[in-house]
Write an enzyme that holds these catalytic residues in place. Structure first.
Site, PDB file in Angstrom:
ATOM      1  N   LYS A   1     -10.116 -37.839   9.239  1.00 13.77           N
ATOM      2  CA  LYS A   1      -9.573 -37.231  10.463  1.00 13.77           C
ATOM      3  C   LYS A   1      -8.395 -36.313  10.155  1.00 13.77           C
ATOM      4  O   LYS A   1      -8.026 -35.485  10.986  1.00 13.77           O
ATOM      5  CB  LYS A   1      -9.149 -38.308  11.462  1.00 13.77           C
ATOM      6  CG  LYS A   1     -10.282 -39.039  12.160  1.00 13.77           C
ATOM      7  CD  LYS A   1      -9.745 -39.952  13.248  1.00 13.77           C
ATOM      8  CE  LYS A   1     -10.852 -40.726  13.944  1.00 13.77           C
ATOM      9  NZ  LYS A   1     -11.382 -41.832  13.107  1.00 13.77           N
TER      10      LYS A   1
ATOM     11  N   HIS B   1      -9.738 -35.868  15.619  1.00 11.95           N
ATOM     12  CA  HIS B   1     -10.423 -37.033  16.197  1.00 11.95           C
ATOM     13  C   HIS B   1     -11.535 -36.574  17.139  1.00 11.95           C
ATOM     14  O   HIS B   1     -11.273 -35.993  18.185  1.00 11.95           O
ATOM     15  CB  HIS B   1      -9.419 -37.899  16.946  1.00 11.95           C
ATOM     16  CG  HIS B   1      -9.942 -39.247  17.331  1.00 11.95           C
ATOM     17  ND1 HIS B   1     -11.204 -39.690  16.999  1.00 11.95           N
ATOM     18  CD2 HIS B   1      -9.366 -40.266  18.038  1.00 11.95           C
ATOM     19  CE1 HIS B   1     -11.386 -40.908  17.472  1.00 11.95           C
ATOM     20  NE2 HIS B   1     -10.276 -41.276  18.097  1.00 11.95           N
TER      21      HIS B   1
ATOM     22  N   GLU C   1      -3.926 -50.759  11.788  1.00 10.01           N
ATOM     23  CA  GLU C   1      -5.064 -50.775  10.871  1.00 10.01           C
ATOM     24  C   GLU C   1      -4.614 -51.086   9.450  1.00 10.01           C
ATOM     25  O   GLU C   1      -5.272 -51.850   8.727  1.00 10.01           O
ATOM     26  CB  GLU C   1      -5.806 -49.441  10.917  1.00 10.01           C
ATOM     27  CG  GLU C   1      -7.066 -49.428  10.062  1.00 10.01           C
ATOM     28  CD  GLU C   1      -7.860 -48.145  10.186  1.00 10.01           C
ATOM     29  OE1 GLU C   1      -9.015 -48.122   9.724  1.00 10.01           O
ATOM     30  OE2 GLU C   1      -7.329 -47.158  10.748  1.00 10.01           O
TER      31      GLU C   1
ATOM     32  N   CYS D   1     -14.197 -44.551  21.228  1.00  6.70           N
ATOM     33  CA  CYS D   1     -14.202 -43.964  19.889  1.00  6.70           C
ATOM     34  C   CYS D   1     -15.005 -44.783  18.877  1.00  6.70           C
ATOM     35  O   CYS D   1     -15.103 -44.400  17.709  1.00  6.70           O
ATOM     36  CB  CYS D   1     -12.773 -43.778  19.402  1.00  6.70           C
ATOM     37  SG  CYS D   1     -11.768 -42.807  20.543  1.00  6.70           S
TER      38      CYS D   1
ATOM     39  N   PHE E   1     -10.588 -47.116  22.736  1.00 12.17           N
ATOM     40  CA  PHE E   1      -9.886 -47.549  23.945  1.00 12.17           C
ATOM     41  C   PHE E   1     -10.621 -48.752  24.548  1.00 12.17           C
ATOM     42  O   PHE E   1     -11.845 -48.848  24.490  1.00 12.17           O
ATOM     43  CB  PHE E   1      -9.846 -46.420  24.968  1.00 12.17           C
ATOM     44  CG  PHE E   1      -8.748 -45.403  24.742  1.00 12.17           C
ATOM     45  CD1 PHE E   1      -7.929 -45.463  23.635  1.00 12.17           C
ATOM     46  CD2 PHE E   1      -8.547 -44.374  25.652  1.00 12.17           C
ATOM     47  CE1 PHE E   1      -6.920 -44.530  23.425  1.00 12.17           C
ATOM     48  CE2 PHE E   1      -7.547 -43.424  25.466  1.00 12.17           C
ATOM     49  CZ  PHE E   1      -6.726 -43.508  24.351  1.00 12.17           C
TER      50      PHE E   1
ATOM     51  N   HIS F   1     -10.118 -45.630  10.354  1.00 12.52           N
ATOM     52  CA  HIS F   1     -10.076 -44.986  11.666  1.00 12.52           C
ATOM     53  C   HIS F   1      -8.973 -43.935  11.649  1.00 12.52           C
ATOM     54  O   HIS F   1      -9.188 -42.818  12.103  1.00 12.52           O
ATOM     55  CB  HIS F   1      -9.845 -46.035  12.745  1.00 12.52           C
ATOM     56  CG  HIS F   1      -9.954 -45.515  14.134  1.00 12.52           C
ATOM     57  ND1 HIS F   1     -11.075 -44.841  14.592  1.00 12.52           N
ATOM     58  CD2 HIS F   1      -9.091 -45.553  15.179  1.00 12.52           C
ATOM     59  CE1 HIS F   1     -10.897 -44.503  15.868  1.00 12.52           C
ATOM     60  NE2 HIS F   1      -9.694 -44.909  16.242  1.00 12.52           N
TER      61      HIS F   1
END
Length: 408
Positions: A332, A337, A314, A164, A396, A303
């Site tokens: 998002k 996402h 975060e 991502c 990831f 994010h």
């Protein structure tokens, strides 16, 4: 980067669940339009029933039908967003040395739909029914390759795959290609189309996806009731250009890219550390690269995926870096996402925020998590002067990327 050549943004392109062009997507973004809808993924008894699909995409007028049949949708999306960005930059390609124009467009997963279709053809009809365009039409670097072929760009050509963070990493390394003189202009970003039966099933098995059946509330970063991210499709591209070249040709400059920070969590395959240590390091490295103080950042496009662990990590990282945390939001909440495209799509929104002095809202945040204590701009867009803004992308494998943009 500040000691090298300056890098500015002169073109923007986007495909997203809230719009298939820069202007439409930005208008919907600042107006808090929700792009998540009910989706039939073609899976029996699937508990995931919502997603962020592209709507009313007129492929026939955006890409040749011959090429479209030969390449996976994620490659199509990447080419379309890049072409919009190139057009938006008003590049006169005949006046610029093609050897100094490059492309860096990535993807987190690549041609998942093509893999599924050709695997089914192999099982059902034999190896002769596997398409000769299967491999070249589904590998990640084909976005960059075909953009270069279409426009005759002969400069650096690459595709970074970091889950991502792919789009952000592509943008960051493209900027460094210009800063260090390898290129004068780079088209950079990311693209993804992983909302296939196999993609949905895989993320569902890893317990990453929201099972909320209400499209209006499924993607809800920092909300107490969030239960995972909403999988979406899309692409984003930006034209990066050496400042003096952009200035000499009278280009419209949206912003300057002044900082790029990276890190690894070195922790887990899919989960971030609770402390947000890796995210904090990426943001700090971006600030160091920018040569600005943390207090100068006015806005962070986070994010913010709507996952239980990620949102907290975060938020903690931001709290630790910033003495007085800036306004934060997650686009998002509107787009879902888009995986490897997220960093690029959200860079477009971050750049437009600086350009227009407007911070997009976080929608669907009705019941804020007690462990998430920042100002997430819940509700409406906020008009405020923005000199510096940051965009975060975490993937990831614990791969992290942060970008810092400046008004110019």
């Amino acid at each position: 980067m500040q000691l090298q050549r300056r890098v500015v943004v002169t073109g923007l392109g986007i495909l997203s669940p809230i719009g298939n062009s820069k202007n439409t997507a930005w208008s919907n973004c600042i107006n808090g339009v929700n792009g998540i809808t009910e989706v039939d993924f073609g899976i029996d008894d699937c508990p995931v029933t919502v997603g962020g699909k592209l709507k009313d995409l007129d492929l026939e007028n955006l890409i040749s039908s011959k090429l479209s049949r030969r390449i996976d949708p994620f490659v199509q999306y990447g080419i379309i967003s890049a072409n919009e960005a190139i057009k938006d930059s008003q590049l006169n390609e005949s006046d610029i040395n093609p050897e100094k124009i490059g492309v860096s467009m990535g993807s987190g997963i690549g041609g998942l739909q093509s893999i599924e279709l050709n695997h089914n053809n192999l099982n059902d009809r034999g190896f002769k029914k596997v398409s000769p365009f299967f491999v070249p039409g589904s590998i990640v670097n084909m976005i960059s390759g075909l953009i270069s072929i279409e426009h005759g760009f002969m400069g650096p050509n690459s595709s970074i795959v970091t889950a991502c963070s792919s789009g952000s990493h592509c943008i960051g390394f493209a900027a460094r290609s210009i800063a260090y003189g390898d290129a004068d202009i780079m088209i950079a970003g990311g693209s993804e189309m992983a909302s296939t039966p196999l993609g949905i099933s895989g993320f569902l098995a890893s317990k990453a996806l929201s099972k909320n059946s209400d499209p209006e509330s499924a993607s809800r970063p920092w909300d107490k009731d969030r239960d995972g991210f909403v999988l979406s499709d899309g692409a984003g591209a930006i034209v990066l250009e050496e400042y003096e070249i952009a200035k000499s040709r009278g280009a419209n400059i949206y912003a300057e890219l002044i900082g790029f920070g990276m890190s690894s969590d070195a922790y887990h395959m899919t989960a971030p550390p609770e402390t947000g240590a890796g995210a904090r390091l990426a943001m700090q490295n971006a600030l160091n690269d920018s040569n600005i103080d943390q207090s100068e950042i006015s806005y962070i496009n986070a994010h913010g995926t709507s996952t239980p662990l990620g949102d907290i990590a975060e938020s903690k990282a931001i709290e630790e870096i910033f003495n007085e945390p800036p306004i934060v939001s997650s686009t998002k909440s509107m787009t879902g996402h888009t995986l490897g495209a997220a960093g690029a799509i959200e860079s477009v929104f971050t750049i437009m925020s600086i350009y227009k002095n407007v911070i997009p809202p976080t929608i669907n945040l009705k019941n804020q998590d007690d462990q998430c204590t920042l100002d997430y701009n819940c509700g409406d867009a906020r008009e405020t002067k923005i000199q510096y803004a940051m965009n975060n992308s975490f993937g990831f494998g614990g791969t992290n990327s942060s970008l810092v943009f400046k008004k110019i």
